[in-house]
Design a protein around this motif. Structure first.
Motif, PDB file in Angstrom:
ATOM      1  N   PHE A  57      15.895  23.483   3.867  1.00  0.00           N
ATOM      2  CA  PHE A  57      16.260  22.175   4.678  1.00  0.00           C
ATOM      3  C   PHE A  57      15.610  21.133   4.168  1.00  0.00           C
ATOM      4  CE2 PHE A  57      16.626  25.780   7.904  1.00  0.00           C
ATOM      5  CZ  PHE A  57      18.167  25.757   7.886  1.00  0.00           C
ATOM      6  N   ASN A  58      14.743  21.297   3.447  1.00  0.00           N
ATOM      7  CA  ASN A  58      13.610  20.005   2.968  1.00  0.00           C
ATOM      8  C   ASN A  58      14.356  19.457   1.776  1.00  0.00           C
ATOM      9  OD1 ASN A  58      11.382  18.628   3.278  1.00  0.00           O
ATOM     10  ND2 ASN A  58      10.222  19.835   2.291  1.00  0.00           N
ATOM     11  N   THR A  59      14.263  18.061   1.700  1.00  0.00           N
ATOM     12  CA  THR A  59      14.225  17.108   0.548  1.00  0.00           C
ATOM     13  C   THR A  59      13.290  17.845  -0.645  1.00  0.00           C
ATOM     14  OG1 THR A  59      14.208  14.868  -0.275  1.00  0.00           O
ATOM     15  CG2 THR A  59      12.556  15.570   1.265  1.00  0.00           C
ATOM     16  N   SER A  60      14.007  17.585  -1.790  1.00  0.00           N
ATOM     17  CA  SER A  60      13.491  17.763  -3.028  1.00  0.00           C
ATOM     18  C   SER A  60      12.656  16.608  -3.217  1.00  0.00           C
ATOM     19  CB  SER A  60      14.378  18.310  -4.003  1.00  0.00           C
ATOM     20  OG  SER A  60      15.233  17.195  -4.331  1.00  0.00           O
ATOM     21  N   SER A  61      12.598  15.585  -2.695  1.00  0.00           N
ATOM     22  CA  SER A  61      11.822  14.368  -2.765  1.00  0.00           C
ATOM     23  C   SER A  61      11.005  14.136  -1.598  1.00  0.00           C
ATOM     24  CB  SER A  61      12.631  13.215  -3.180  1.00  0.00           C
ATOM     25  OG  SER A  61      13.473  13.320  -4.408  1.00  0.00           O
ATOM     26  N   PRO A  62       9.909  14.726  -1.252  1.00  0.00           N
ATOM     27  CA  PRO A  62       9.160  14.534  -0.226  1.00  0.00           C
ATOM     28  C   PRO A  62       8.451  13.319  -0.451  1.00  0.00           C
ATOM     29  CG  PRO A  62       8.356  16.464  -1.168  1.00  0.00           C
ATOM     30  CD  PRO A  62       9.651  16.214  -1.977  1.00  0.00           C
ATOM     31  N   GLY A 113       0.821  -1.135   0.003  1.00  0.00           N
ATOM     32  CA  GLY A 113      -0.116   0.004   0.003  1.00  0.00           C
ATOM     33  C   GLY A 113       0.688   1.262  -0.131  1.00  0.00           C
ATOM     34  N   PHE A 114       2.052   1.208   0.638  1.00  0.00           N
ATOM     35  CA  PHE A 114       2.928   2.520   0.889  1.00  0.00           C
ATOM     36  C   PHE A 114       3.539   2.702  -0.804  1.00  0.00           C
ATOM     37  CE2 PHE A 114       7.003   4.049   0.931  1.00  0.00           C
ATOM     38  CZ  PHE A 114       6.998   5.160   2.008  1.00  0.00           C
ATOM     39  N   TYR A 115       3.966   1.659  -1.200  1.00  0.00           N
ATOM     40  CA  TYR A 115       4.321   1.754  -2.600  1.00  0.00           C
ATOM     41  C   TYR A 115       3.183   2.284  -3.711  1.00  0.00           C
ATOM     42  CZ  TYR A 115       8.896  -0.129  -1.750  1.00  0.00           C
ATOM     43  OH  TYR A 115      10.157  -0.337  -1.245  1.00  0.00           O
ATOM     44  N   ASN A 116       2.126   2.075  -3.304  1.00  0.00           N
ATOM     45  CA  ASN A 116       1.024   2.293  -4.152  1.00  0.00           C
ATOM     46  C   ASN A 116       0.949   4.126  -4.472  1.00  0.00           C
ATOM     47  OD1 ASN A 116       0.292  -0.241  -5.184  1.00  0.00           O
ATOM     48  ND2 ASN A 116      -1.376  -0.474  -3.562  1.00  0.00           N
ATOM     49  N   TRP A 117       1.022   4.541  -3.087  1.00  0.00           N
ATOM     50  CA  TRP A 117       1.027   5.934  -3.182  1.00  0.00           C
ATOM     51  C   TRP A 117       2.516   6.637  -3.305  1.00  0.00           C
ATOM     52  CZ3 TRP A 117      -2.661   7.533   1.581  1.00  0.00           C
ATOM     53  CH2 TRP A 117      -3.898   6.916   1.269  1.00  0.00           C
ATOM     54  N   ASP A 118       3.596   5.887  -3.499  1.00  0.00           N
ATOM     55  CA  ASP A 118       4.776   6.637  -3.464  1.00  0.00           C
ATOM     56  C   ASP A 118       5.078   7.391  -4.768  1.00  0.00           C
ATOM     57  OD1 ASP A 118       7.133   7.424  -2.301  1.00  0.00           O
ATOM     58  OD2 ASP A 118       8.231   5.744  -2.787  1.00  0.00           O
ATOM     59  N   TYR A 119       4.604   8.525  -5.208  1.00  0.00           N
ATOM     60  CA  TYR A 119       4.928   9.200  -6.237  1.00  0.00           C
ATOM     61  C   TYR A 119       5.927  10.263  -6.055  1.00  0.00           C
ATOM     62  CZ  TYR A 119       0.502   6.991  -8.252  1.00  0.00           C
ATOM     63  OH  TYR A 119      -0.466   6.061  -8.491  1.00  0.00           O
ATOM     64  N   SER A 120       6.328  10.919  -7.163  1.00  0.00           N
ATOM     65  CA  SER A 120       7.289  12.069  -7.067  1.00  0.00           C
ATOM     66  C   SER A 120       6.266  13.324  -7.437  1.00  0.00           C
ATOM     67  CB  SER A 120       8.566  12.177  -8.152  1.00  0.00           C
ATOM     68  OG  SER A 120       7.972  11.668  -9.188  1.00  0.00           O
ATOM     69  N   GLU A 121       6.762  14.441  -7.853  1.00  0.00           N
ATOM     70  CA  GLU A 121       5.887  15.688  -8.097  1.00  0.00           C
ATOM     71  C   GLU A 121       5.435  15.468  -9.600  1.00  0.00           C
ATOM     72  OE1 GLU A 121       8.565  15.745  -6.490  1.00  0.00           O
ATOM     73  OE2 GLU A 121       8.523  16.783  -4.787  1.00  0.00           O
ATOM     74  N   ILE A 122       4.855  14.388  -9.938  1.00  0.00           N
ATOM     75  CA  ILE A 122       4.253  14.256 -11.620  1.00  0.00           C
ATOM     76  C   ILE A 122       3.160  15.409 -11.703  1.00  0.00           C
ATOM     77  CG2 ILE A 122       5.139  11.928 -11.474  1.00  0.00           C
ATOM     78  CD1 ILE A 122       2.482  11.083 -10.925  1.00  0.00           C
ATOM     79  N   GLU A 123       2.796  15.376 -13.117  1.00  0.00           N
ATOM     80  CA  GLU A 123       1.814  16.363 -13.389  1.00  0.00           C
ATOM     81  C   GLU A 123       0.763  16.095 -12.623  1.00  0.00           C
ATOM     82  OE1 GLU A 123       0.246  19.453 -15.164  1.00  0.00           O
ATOM     83  OE2 GLU A 123       2.463  18.674 -15.528  1.00  0.00           O
TER      84      GLU A 123
END
Length: 442
Positions: free
Chosen positions: A246-251, A33-43
């Motif tokens: 300070f934040n990651t660019s891949s939240p 389930g975690f992987y199902n929601w694990d996106y980057s900042e896609i369109e």
């Protein structure tokens, strides 16, 4: 649209983007389930560094819920919130007053802001061996003597000690000083009339909550609030810029969704009931064990969900050891004085009953006298944090370390409170608690 609904939408796309796992796990099926929601900042999925869609709306709903001017979602813990709040208002050379029982993240913030620090010692509770409240009168005495940019304190503490934020806030506003409150352990306060008032309600300018500590969210879920009462000349967009620094660019989108879901639950009737049930269960736990001679840190302004337990005739360290070895119960923190058990949304009555029965059954050695409290001395700052950070260092023997300038950060964890930071003189007290080889600045 909420973050959760956005992530639940069936995505009719073939992604050649990060993360490369394609929303499937070849080796961690329990986290499917975690992987199902694990996106980057896609369109169409918004961007935490400049939110304009689902994330912005979710943060807006959260700010309404907390009564904040702005609320920011953090996926790198309260540490990120502390650093961002400090960077938002503190510039190089600014003088900052900091409670000594603050988390080590505050010291790191002093390094990156190049601030000048003066330390403020909290009151001491000798009976339980813990730091107590920050005295508003002592705050005002310090603000009269020096021109400070910010005051940084922790409330509640690890053990559930709350300071009078309302009184401290009024003093800070009188002297034009920003008040930053690390309220990491008070993440439930906003959602129950049976808990202490939030620092935000009491007038703090910046408040940081750790949703993973007591509110049931996964590790690293946290919030940074900016008060409606912050002074008019403050540019609130500076907070977003500081977070981005300070934040990651891949939240993590699963963590963002968890933050939203946690707030939604706590703000619901079910959440309110869960908190009230927790308070009732902990109170009953304490009541039953008081009959057996156990004592608890408890007063009208403390956090009723915290369990700091002691008995004058037994060692907290021995209790901790035997509970772990004989009953497989692990506490959050222990000392000669007592033991701290962390409670939150996941602490059920059944869980508390197992702990209560174990405490009743455990056989402990009776002490002839209660150990004395060993609080750290007032720090002797010889070099500013950012200056010490860049200096060369060497190791010396304990015999040659007295009054030399430490290059080491010595932080027992938990609770993450420093007993010695780089740039501070090594005192006799420190030598009793350090190893043989001690790092000092050349």
């Amino acid at each position: 649209m909420s973050i959760i609904k956005l992530l639940n939408k069936k995505l009719d796309r073939i992604l050649f983007t990060t993360p490369s796992h394609g929303q499937k796990s070849p080796y961690l099926p329990n986290l499917e389930g975690f992987y199902n929601w694990d996106y980057s900042e896609i369109e169409g999925f918004d961007n935490l560094s400049d939110p304009s869609g689902a994330i912005l709306m979710a943060q807006g709903r959260a700010s309404d819920c907390y009564g904040a001017k702005n609320t920011f979602f953090l996926t790198q813990g309260a540490t990120l919130g502390i650093l961002a709040a400090m960077k938002s208002v503190i510039q190089e050379g600014d003088r900052v007053l900091v409670a000594r029982n603050c988390h080590k993240a505050v010291y790191n913030g002093l390094v990156v802001t190049c601030a000048r620090v003066d330390w403020l010692m909290p009151s001491k509770n000798d009976y339980f061996g813990i730091y107590g409240e920050i005295d508003p009168e002592e705050v005002e005495n310090n603000l009269k003597l020096n021109q400070y940019k910010a005051l940084i304190i922790t409330s509640p503490t690890y053990e559930g000690v709350n300071s009078d934020i309302e009184a401290i806030s009024k003093i800070c506003k009188q002297y034009g000083v920003y008040l930053i409150v690390d309220e990491a352990h008070g993440a439930l306060y906003n959602f129950s009339q049976n808990l202490p008032r939030t620092a935000l309600e009491q007038g703090a300018d910046f408040v940081i909550n750790s949703l993973h500590k007591t509110a049931g969210a996964p590790n690293q879920c946290a919030l940074l609030h900016v008060s409606n009462e912050i002074r008019e000349d403050f540019e609130w967009r500076q907070v977003q810029r500081s977070i981005n620094l300070f934040n990651t660019s891949s939240p993590s989108y699963p963590l963002l969704a968890a933050i939203e879901a946690t707030i939604n639950f706590l703000h619901s009737k079910e959440g309110a009931k869960a908190i009230d049930d927790l308070i009732t269960n902990v109170e009953n736990f304490k009541r039953d064990l008081r009959k057996e001679g156990w004592e608890f840190y408890d007063n009208e302004n403390s956090d009723p969900t915290k369990i700091l337990i002691k008995r004058p005739d037994v060692s907290g360290l021995e209790l901790s050891k035997k509970l772990f070895e004989e009953f497989h119960i692990e506490d959050e923190m222990a000392s000669n004085k007592g033991v701290l058990f962390l409670c939150g949304i996941g602490t059920t009555k059944a869980k508390l009953d197992k702990l209560k029965n174990a405490i009743k059954k455990v056989k402990l050695t009776k002490q002839q006298s209660e150990p004395e409290v060993d609080f750290q001395p007032f720090p002797f700052v010889k070099m500013l944090p950012f200056e010490a950070f860049y200096r060369d260092y060497a190791f010396v023997s304990k015999e040659n370390a007295l009054l030399k300038i430490s290059s080491q950060m010595v932080v027992p964890y938990p609770p993450g409170i420093g007993i010695l930071y780089p740039g501070e003189a090594i005192q006799e007290w420190h030598l009793e608690h350090l190893g043989d080889d001690i790092g000092v600045i050349k």
